[in-house]
Motif scaffolding. Structure first.
Motif, mmCIF file in Angstrom:
data_model
loop_
_atom_site.group_PDB
_atom_site.id
_atom_site.type_symbol
_atom_site.label_atom_id
_atom_site.label_comp_id
_atom_site.label_asym_id
_atom_site.label_seq_id
_atom_site.Cartn_x
_atom_site.Cartn_y
_atom_site.Cartn_z
ATOM 1 N N PHE A 91 28.897 16.409 3.078
ATOM 2 C CA PHE A 91 28.104 15.631 2.108
ATOM 3 C C PHE A 91 28.606 14.190 2.084
ATOM 4 N N PRO A 101 27.743 19.036 -4.095
ATOM 5 C CA PRO A 101 27.557 20.228 -3.250
ATOM 6 C C PRO A 101 27.319 21.516 -4.033
ATOM 7 N N LYS A 149 24.347 24.061 -3.564
ATOM 8 C CA LYS A 149 23.760 23.924 -2.224
ATOM 9 C C LYS A 149 24.149 25.128 -1.361
#
Length: 412
Positions: free
Chosen positions: A166, A172, A175
């Motif tokens: 990222f 994150p 995700k």
């Protein structure tokens, strides 16, 4: 003759030869400054290593499979299957000196998110692993016991992995990233730890439930290792002995009898205490070596004092004879030259201490080396330089005190 007069005479003699006195004291100044600086670097390195070990978990105990002999060939320990889930559960429930225990399995591979990817290692662990390794979750949360039971495909990322996957700074958590072709939902991000004393990146890792890694990635039923944490660092040895006894019993290893030898352990146990002791002994030896090398300059400085005092006695032979002829005793002459030598060494010691402290902080500021100035190193250096002044100044002073007054007055 009283000591105040002797002190004034010694000061007058020193100031009458300022450059010579400074060069004489310079050996002591350099010696004291070197000792303080070298010991500060040694102690700073020791404390830095201890801090790094503590960050890894100072009371951590690591259990790994042991090598085995098969057909006369010693097997690779990593290929052994001697550690099982039952061993982890037994340690968790039966060992009184262990406060946290986690099974470990791991696999290295490629992590992918969108167009970004990185190589990293996934560690299959449980929730206790955070406590054992002194880790903490910075964003999101750790996976739950329910995730472990269900072999859920969830994970917690280290900061290095987050930086690669990222790079735009996106959050994150929530995700879905992939380990090879296996998707994992990110539930948390670990707090940054940086590099340890061995130069290893402690943030380049991913944590997941051990059941997930065992079933969905490795397809194995045995463990790569077991990590434990003793109640306190002081009981690490007791915890190690307790674990050893339990594992030998679980693995049905025979104890020694009158007729047979004991079976060798099919596991290895290592503790951070062993590593800490080894590193401490190494840094202590290094500190002593540095101190001894720096201490040589103190001896050289002392020899310089003796040399100059010899010159001073020779130059002032007639003065010594005159003093003796008007009633000065040998002890007065001895004290006069001793005071002179001690003043030179003490003055050099004070300047050396200030220079040593300054040099230590300069090393920290410009070389970025860890330093730690111990009070005892300053006291020891100052005491040694005073002793050096007395020791090396005594013989020339004794020679002056033993001069014959008549011969001294006649001396040219």
């Amino acid at each position: 003759m009283n000591y105040s007069n002797l002190f004034k005479i010694a000061l007058r003699a020193i100031f009458s030869n300022k450059m010579r006195s400074f060069l004489t004291a310079l050996g002591i100044i350099i010696g004291v400054a070197s000792v303080i600086t070298m010991l500060a670097i040694g102690q700073g390195s020791k404390r830095s290593i201890q801090a790094n070990i503590s960050e890894m978990g100072s009371n951590m105990i690591m259990i790994s499979p042991g090598a085995d002999m098969r057909g006369g060939v010693r097997q690779d320990p990593s290929a052994m299957q001697t550690l099982r889930i039952a061993d982890y559960e037994a340690i968790s429930t039966e060992c009184s000196y262990v406060k946290a225990v986690s099974p470990t399995v791991n696999s290295s591979g490629q992590w992918i998110y969108g167009n970004n990817n990185t190589q990293s290692t996934i560690y299959g662990v449980n929730r206790d692993y955070l406590e054992i390794r002194q880790l903490s979750v910075d964003d999101g949360e750790m996976f739950t016991d329910a995730d472990i039971k269900a072999s859920a495909k969830v994970c917690v990322l280290g900061q290095t992995v987050v930086g690669y996957l990222f790079p735009d700074g996106a959050d994150p958590v929530g995700k879905v990233v992939r380990f090879g072709s296996i998707p994992f939902r990110v539930v948390g991000v670990l707090k940054k730890k940086g590099y340890n004393s061995m130069g290893m990146d402690q943030d380049n890792l991913v944590l997941a439930p051990y059941t997930t890694v065992m079933k969905r990635i490795l397809a194995q039923t045995y463990l790569s290792g077991i990590n434990c944490s003793a109640i306190t660092e002081g009981v690490t040895e007791k915890a190690t002995a307790e674990i050893t006894t339990l594992l030998r019993r679980n693995h049905k290893l025979k104890e020694a009898t009158d007729q047979t030898e004991a079976d060798a352990d099919d596991f290895n146990i290592r503790s951070q205490e062993e590593l800490s002791s080894m590193m401490n002994s190494t840094t202590n030896m290094l500190t002593i070596l540095l101190g001894c090398v720096a201490g040589i300059s103190l001896v050289v400085g002392g020899i310089g004092i003796m040399n100059i005092m010899y010159v001073s006695v020779t130059e002032r032979t007639r003065e010594i004879g005159l003093r003796m002829s008007v009633g000065a005793r040998g002890i007065d002459i001895l004290n006069q030259f001793l005071i002179e030598a001690i003043l030179l060494s003490v003055t050099g010691g004070v300047i050396g201490v200030l220079l040593g402290v300054g040099a230590s902080y300069a090393v920290k500021a410009f070389a970025h080396w860890p330093i730690y100035i111990e009070l005892w190193s300053i006291i020891m250096s100052f005491a040694v330089c005073t002793f050096t002044g007395v020791f090396f100044g005594w013989y020339p002073a004794k020679k002056a005190a033993q001069l014959d007054p008549i011969e001294a007055i006649r001396y040219e």
